[in-house]
Enzyme design. Structure first.
Site, PDB file in Angstrom:
ATOM      1  N   GLU A 198     -12.657 137.114   6.977  1.00  0.00           N
ATOM      2  CA  GLU A 198     -11.111 137.286   6.740  1.00  0.00           C
ATOM      3  C   GLU A 198     -10.447 136.513   5.840  1.00  0.00           C
ATOM      4  OE1 GLU A 198      -7.164 136.621   9.117  1.00  0.00           O
ATOM      5  OE2 GLU A 198      -8.855 137.143  10.340  1.00  0.00           O
TER       6      GLU A 198
ATOM      7  N   CYS B 261      -2.083 134.300   7.258  1.00  0.00           N
ATOM      8  CA  CYS B 261      -2.932 135.243   6.577  1.00  0.00           C
ATOM      9  C   CYS B 261      -2.209 136.878   6.527  1.00  0.00           C
ATOM     10  CB  CYS B 261      -4.156 135.579   7.192  1.00  0.00           C
ATOM     11  SG  CYS B 261      -4.437 135.895   8.953  1.00  0.00           S
TER      12      CYS B 261
END
Length: 509
Positions: free
Chosen positions: A256, A295
């Site tokens: 990720e 994020c």
């Protein structure tokens, strides 16, 4: 004397023996801890997890593992105020820390509840039998069993608690032990939580180990029965994914990384509509929450070209109400970035972006700070840039300034909006603000291939929606497409950062 963080290795707390790393208070610059995770025997750690933690977890049933995770969640919840006190030192406000601390504990509770979907056995028989003969006497069935290895979790600095707990919740329920390698700048938070986990004696020995340092060499000893997850920069992730051991052993690797998430304003969401106000609210929140160090934060705001000026003005007014300062100072709504190194890196990235996309809100060199000093603390003004030609100046779709930064850009029609959103080359999340089901459907179908989660928000769902950047831990089971429910739109969600730690399939005939 400045405390030195310790590593939890093979059943005991131990200091490292290599290079020391100073960890600083984000708001004051004060040295608060020393991290030293070098000189550890990673081969022995992995072997210990496989020989000790793995058999203990594999013998447990799904229900036993789930109840274990629930007990852990309850224990950590009783200690959360201690974590809040420490979290302030990372520059996070109370609201920011809530995401990290209680969001992480919430992941434990959610995964603990998943035990009810599985039998009270150490394995899972999947779906229905498959007939392999005409008479039905010869059949096949899939069973799911835990791997015999260990999950290695390499985490980012922005969510030192949530990032760890949301990953170990999965591998523990799946029956695998874990080795945690948090990012160095906020490793003191991870260490504090791991100390509570170990002290609780809820997990079997060998189920969890901790490395508070760079972790150089930890991947040199992984095998095909292990899994590796990584959260952080795309550059670092690519290097780790190309590690010879990952390749030769075919180790499952989940990454990720950088995500240039977008928010799109529908053509119908004009000033004066609830959807317009929701759009402005979401962008302001995503720019300022955790000082933009999420994020899932909105990096690109894509709006109809005839509404560009209206959005710029409204967003400027909303951001003007954001007070910056020490997270414990009264009235502060946005704290500091994690440290001065990161703040300077963000400023450099913004200056690069500003060569073609000028700053229309904020000041890189000046910020009014409450209860702090911008010379010693990593404080930064919220920044909004304007990209008038987003198909020409493509840095906005390629460079992520990981801080309180977003870029406005116009579109002429919905096809352009979809193309611009997809130019992020794959993002964790995207939002579209519209009250028109046809607009929502067209956008979702066009953008679903490039986004893990798409939030469709309008007046009717606003009160219950968790917002652009707050996926619920149970949402990874949802279908990867939005669907209409009357006039309400359910956001699609695919959030499976650690699912590679789930049991492997083994055919049985």
């Amino acid at each position: 004397m400045t405390p030195t963080l310790e590593n939890y290795v093979m059943g005991r707390w131990t200091a490292g023996s290599g290079e020391q790393h100073e960890l600083h208070d984000a708001s004051t610059g004060e040295i608060i801890a020393i991290a030293n995770g070098e000189g550890l025997d990673y081969a022995a750690m992995l072997d210990y997890a496989r020989r000790t933690g793995n058999p203990a977890l594999r013998k447990m049933t799904f229900h036993e593992r789930g109840r274990m995770i629930k007990a852990l969640a309850l224990h950590l919840d009783s200690k959360k105020e201690d974590f809040y006190t420490l979290s302030y030192r990372s520059g996070a406000t109370r609201a920011d820390s809530w995401i990290d601390i209680e969001g992480g504990i919430g992941n434990l509770f959610a995964n603990a509840s998943l035990r009810r979907k599985f039998p009270d056995k150490p394995f899972y028989v999947e779906s229905d039998p498959i007939a392999l003969s005409k008479a039905g006497n010869f059949m096949g069935h899939h069973i799911m069993v835990p791997k015999e290895g260990v999950a290695v979790h390499i985490n980012a600095y922005n969510f030192p608690i949530w990032g760890m707990l949301e990953k170990i919740a999965v591998n523990l329920l799946a029956g695998m032990p874990a080795i945690i390698k948090p990012a160095v700048p906020t490793a003191y938070l991870t260490e504090a939580v791991v100390r509570e986990i170990i002290a609780s004696k809820i997990l079997p020995e060998g189920a969890l180990q901790l490395v508070c340092g760079t972790g150089q060499g930890i991947l040199d000893h992984v095998t095909y029965q292990d899994v590796v997850t990584f959260t952080g920069s795309a550059e670092t992730g690519r290097k780790l994914r190309a590690h010879p051991r990952i390749i030769t052993e075919a180790v499952p690797f989940t990454m990720e990384a950088d995500s240039l998430n977008a928010a799109v304003l529908g053509p119908d969401a004009v000033p004066g509509t609830v959807e317009f106000d929701l759009f402005i609210k979401e962008i302001r929140k995503e720019i300022t929450a955790k000082a933009g160090q999420k994020c899932t934060a909105i990096r690109r705001a894509i709006v109809p070209e005839n509404l560009l000026e209206d959005v710029q003005i409204a967003l400027g007014k909303a951001l003007a109400q954001t007070t910056v300062g020490h997270p414990q100072a009264e009235g502060v709504r946005m704290g500091a970035l994690v440290n001065m190194t990161q703040a300077n890196r963000v400023r450099e990235q913004v200056r690069e972006l500003a060569k073609n996309t000028p700053i229309v809100y904020g000041d890189l060199d000046n910020v009014q700070v409450i209860g702090g000093d911008c010379k010693t603390g990593a404080f930064m003004s919220p920044i909004v840039l304007l990209n008038p030609e987003p198909f020409k100046f493509t840095d906005s779709h390629e460079v992520e300034a990981f801080g309180p930064v977003a870029t406005l850009m116009p579109y002429k029609n919905l096809d352009e909006a979809i193309t611009l959103a997809n130019m992020g080359k794959g993002s964790l999340v995207c939002s579209v603000a519209t009250n028109d089901p046809r607009t929502a459907q067209e956008f979702v179908l066009g953008a679903a291939t490039h986004h893990g989660r798409i939030l469709v928000i309008n007046e009717e769902v606003a009160k219950e929606s968790t917002g652009h950047g707050s996926p619920l831990p149970c949402s990874f089971t949802a279908a990867p497409a939005a669907r209409a429910v009357g006039r309400k739109w359910a956001a699609c969600a695919v959030w499976s950062t650690s699912c590679s730690a789930w049991p492997s399939k083994a055919p049985r005939a």
